[in-house]
Scaffold this motif. Structure first.
Motif, PDB file in Angstrom:
ATOM      1  N   SER A  64      52.765  50.901  37.303  1.00  0.00           N
ATOM      2  CA  SER A  64      54.111  50.602  37.789  1.00  0.00           C
ATOM      3  C   SER A  64      54.250  50.895  39.283  1.00  0.00           C
ATOM      4  O   SER A  64      55.166  50.399  39.943  1.00  0.00           O
ATOM      5  N   ALA A  65      53.325  51.710  39.816  1.00  0.00           N
ATOM      6  CA  ALA A  65      53.347  52.008  41.247  1.00  0.00           C
ATOM      7  C   ALA A  65      52.637  50.933  42.062  1.00  0.00           C
ATOM      8  O   ALA A  65      52.689  50.950  43.299  1.00  0.00           O
ATOM      9  N   ILE A  66      51.940  50.013  41.390  1.00  0.00           N
ATOM     10  CA  ILE A  66      51.293  48.905  42.095  1.00  0.00           C
ATOM     11  C   ILE A  66      52.353  47.840  42.369  1.00  0.00           C
ATOM     12  O   ILE A  66      53.055  47.411  41.459  1.00  0.00           O
ATOM     13  N   ASP A  67      52.455  47.423  43.588  1.00  0.00           N
ATOM     14  CA  ASP A  67      53.472  46.439  43.965  1.00  0.00           C
ATOM     15  C   ASP A  67      53.058  45.059  43.454  1.00  0.00           C
ATOM     16  O   ASP A  67      52.178  44.404  44.025  1.00  0.00           O
ATOM     17  N   HIS A  68      53.672  44.615  42.368  1.00  0.00           N
ATOM     18  CA  HIS A  68      53.314  43.332  41.763  1.00  0.00           C
ATOM     19  C   HIS A  68      53.649  42.163  42.681  1.00  0.00           C
ATOM     20  O   HIS A  68      53.097  41.067  42.538  1.00  0.00           O
ATOM     21  N   ARG A  69      54.524  42.385  43.660  1.00  0.00           N
ATOM     22  CA  ARG A  69      54.904  41.305  44.573  1.00  0.00           C
ATOM     23  C   ARG A  69      53.738  40.895  45.473  1.00  0.00           C
ATOM     24  O   ARG A  69      53.755  39.806  46.045  1.00  0.00           O
ATOM     25  N   THR A  70      52.727  41.762  45.576  1.00  0.00           N
ATOM     26  CA  THR A  70      51.572  41.414  46.397  1.00  0.00           C
ATOM     27  C   THR A  70      50.881  40.154  45.876  1.00  0.00           C
ATOM     28  O   THR A  70      50.267  39.421  46.652  1.00  0.00           O
ATOM     29  N   LEU A  71      50.975  39.914  44.590  1.00  0.00           N
ATOM     30  CA  LEU A  71      50.317  38.744  44.002  1.00  0.00           C
ATOM     31  C   LEU A  71      51.081  37.448  44.268  1.00  0.00           C
ATOM     32  O   LEU A  71      50.631  36.375  43.891  1.00  0.00           O
ATOM     33  N   ASP A  72      52.242  37.562  44.915  1.00  0.00           N
ATOM     34  CA  ASP A  72      53.015  36.377  45.291  1.00  0.00           C
ATOM     35  C   ASP A  72      52.768  35.971  46.739  1.00  0.00           C
ATOM     36  O   ASP A  72      53.301  34.971  47.203  1.00  0.00           O
ATOM     37  N   VAL A  73      51.961  36.774  47.437  1.00  0.00           N
ATOM     38  CA  VAL A  73      51.682  36.489  48.848  1.00  0.00           C
ATOM     39  C   VAL A  73      50.796  35.246  48.944  1.00  0.00           C
ATOM     40  O   VAL A  73      49.988  34.969  48.066  1.00  0.00           O
ATOM     41  N   ALA A  74      50.950  34.498  50.002  1.00  0.00           N
ATOM     42  CA  ALA A  74      50.091  33.333  50.252  1.00  0.00           C
ATOM     43  C   ALA A  74      49.422  33.496  51.617  1.00  0.00           C
ATOM     44  O   ALA A  74      50.026  34.054  52.539  1.00  0.00           O
ATOM     45  N   PRO A  75      48.185  33.060  51.753  1.00  0.00           N
ATOM     46  CA  PRO A  75      47.321  32.446  50.749  1.00  0.00           C
ATOM     47  C   PRO A  75      46.720  33.470  49.797  1.00  0.00           C
ATOM     48  O   PRO A  75      46.976  34.674  49.912  1.00  0.00           O
ATOM     49  N   TRP A  76      45.878  32.988  48.879  1.00  0.00           N
ATOM     50  CA  TRP A  76      45.343  33.815  47.808  1.00  0.00           C
ATOM     51  C   TRP A  76      44.563  35.025  48.310  1.00  0.00           C
ATOM     52  O   TRP A  76      44.641  36.103  47.704  1.00  0.00           O
ATOM     53  N   ASP A  77      43.809  34.881  49.412  1.00  0.00           N
ATOM     54  CA  ASP A  77      42.996  36.001  49.868  1.00  0.00           C
ATOM     55  C   ASP A  77      43.855  37.120  50.452  1.00  0.00           C
ATOM     56  O   ASP A  77      43.531  38.302  50.306  1.00  0.00           O
ATOM     57  N   MET A  78      44.969  36.758  51.070  1.00  0.00           N
ATOM     58  CA  MET A  78      45.908  37.777  51.540  1.00  0.00           C
ATOM     59  C   MET A  78      46.557  38.483  50.352  1.00  0.00           C
ATOM     60  O   MET A  78      46.829  39.690  50.405  1.00  0.00           O
ATOM     61  N   ALA A  79      46.805  37.736  49.276  1.00  0.00           N
ATOM     62  CA  ALA A  79      47.376  38.334  48.069  1.00  0.00           C
ATOM     63  C   ALA A  79      46.416  39.349  47.468  1.00  0.00           C
ATOM     64  O   ALA A  79      46.804  40.464  47.096  1.00  0.00           O
ATOM     65  N   LEU A  80      45.137  38.975  47.350  1.00  0.00           N
ATOM     66  CA  LEU A  80      44.142  39.902  46.798  1.00  0.00           C
ATOM     67  C   LEU A  80      43.990  41.133  47.673  1.00  0.00           C
ATOM     68  O   LEU A  80      43.858  42.252  47.176  1.00  0.00           O
ATOM     69  N   ASP A  81      43.996  40.939  48.984  1.00  0.00           N
ATOM     70  CA  ASP A  81      43.888  42.056  49.922  1.00  0.00           C
ATOM     71  C   ASP A  81      45.051  43.029  49.720  1.00  0.00           C
ATOM     72  O   ASP A  81      44.854  44.246  49.606  1.00  0.00           O
ATOM     73  N   ALA A  82      46.271  42.496  49.664  1.00  0.00           N
ATOM     74  CA  ALA A  82      47.450  43.350  49.506  1.00  0.00           C
ATOM     75  C   ALA A  82      47.467  44.029  48.140  1.00  0.00           C
ATOM     76  O   ALA A  82      47.832  45.211  48.025  1.00  0.00           O
ATOM     77  N   TRP A  83      47.064  43.298  47.099  1.00  0.00           N
ATOM     78  CA  TRP A  83      47.026  43.871  45.752  1.00  0.00           C
ATOM     79  C   TRP A  83      46.021  45.009  45.698  1.00  0.00           C
ATOM     80  O   TRP A  83      46.292  46.070  45.118  1.00  0.00           O
ATOM     81  N   ALA A  84      44.865  44.812  46.295  1.00  0.00           N
ATOM     82  CA  ALA A  84      43.823  45.844  46.291  1.00  0.00           C
ATOM     83  C   ALA A  84      44.322  47.123  46.963  1.00  0.00           C
ATOM     84  O   ALA A  84      44.073  48.231  46.480  1.00  0.00           O
ATOM     85  N   ARG A  85      45.021  46.991  48.070  1.00  0.00           N
ATOM     86  CA  ARG A  85      45.515  48.174  48.791  1.00  0.00           C
ATOM     87  C   ARG A  85      46.581  48.922  47.989  1.00  0.00           C
ATOM     88  O   ARG A  85      46.592  50.151  47.936  1.00  0.00           O
ATOM     89  N   SER A  86      47.476  48.162  47.361  1.00  0.00           N
ATOM     90  CA  SER A  86      48.510  48.793  46.551  1.00  0.00           C
ATOM     91  C   SER A  86      47.908  49.441  45.300  1.00  0.00           C
ATOM     92  O   SER A  86      48.286  50.543  44.901  1.00  0.00           O
ATOM     93  N   TYR A  87      46.953  48.761  44.700  1.00  0.00           N
ATOM     94  CA  TYR A  87      46.234  49.241  43.512  1.00  0.00           C
ATOM     95  C   TYR A  87      45.536  50.562  43.845  1.00  0.00           C
ATOM     96  O   TYR A  87      45.612  51.549  43.110  1.00  0.00           O
TER      97      TYR A  87
END
Length: 202
Positions: A64-87
């Motif tokens: 729940s502390a992982i920001d799920h909104r990171t997966l809405d970022v575009a493009p996909w590689d920026m989304a993965l980057d942001a998700w990884a950092r929040s994760y």
């Protein structure tokens, strides 16, 4: 005596206590949760689906502390980057929980939903279905390993004058402080570059 205004046991209190035990000792037991809450072990089982249920409550709490909104970022590689950092940040707050959670199958619906979003992100980006889970698992391995590294002592290699490793000593001096962060950046950049190449090849 009147009944207490706040129930002695509920799922939230059980999860909080289990997390405290894991943060302190790297594991928990239902009897220890009950003892800390001043309750009977059997009473805890009335609120949770056994030990596995508590593990999933812990997983949901950290996720729940992982920001799920990171997966809405575009493009996909920026989304993965942001998700990884929040994760990484979410698990770095509870590094002792990592071995416990990573050796137990994921069942928590809210956590599965986050994986579903990650899979959808990659499929929509044009990745082959067969490549999706290896990429997500590789990202997880990097993130969780780095979260553990953040909890490790800054000095992990003890080099003395009697140790014949002069180049290792120089390399350790050169990297300085923040080696865990620098290593994470190297790993994440390499993984994303590989993912881009995979997508182009497909």
């Amino acid at each position: 005596m009147g009944r207490p205004r706040t129930p002695l046991l509920d799922r939230e209190r059980i999860a909080t206590t289990a997390m405290q035990l894991v943060d302190e000792h790297g594991d928990f037991s239902v009897p220890k949760i009950a003892k800390r809450l001043g309750a009977q072990t059997g009473s805890v089982y009335h609120h949770v689906d056994g030990r596995d249920g508590i593990v999933e409550m812990l997983r949901e709490r950290i996720a729940s502390a992982i920001d799920h909104r990171t997966l809405d970022v575009a493009p996909w590689d920026m989304a993965l980057d942001a998700w990884a950092r929040s994760y990484r940040a979410a698990f770095a707050a509870h590094p002792k929980a990592i071995p416990l959670l990573m050796t137990s199958p994921v069942r928590a619906p809210r956590v599965l939903e986050q994986y579903e979003r990650a899979v959808t992100l990659l499929l929509d980006a044009g990745f082959a279905l067969v490549d999706v889970m290896p990429l997500i698992i590789a990202l997880e391995n990097l993130v969780l390993g780095s979260a553990l590294d953040l909890a490790a002592p800054e000095t992990m290699w003890v080099v003395t004058e009697s140790t014949p490793t002069p180049q290792l000593a120089e390399a350790l001096t050169a990297v300085g402080e923040g080696r865990a962060d620098r290593a994470f950046e190297v790993g994440l950049k390499g993984l994303l570059n590989h993912a881009r190449a995979m997508r182009v090849a497909d």
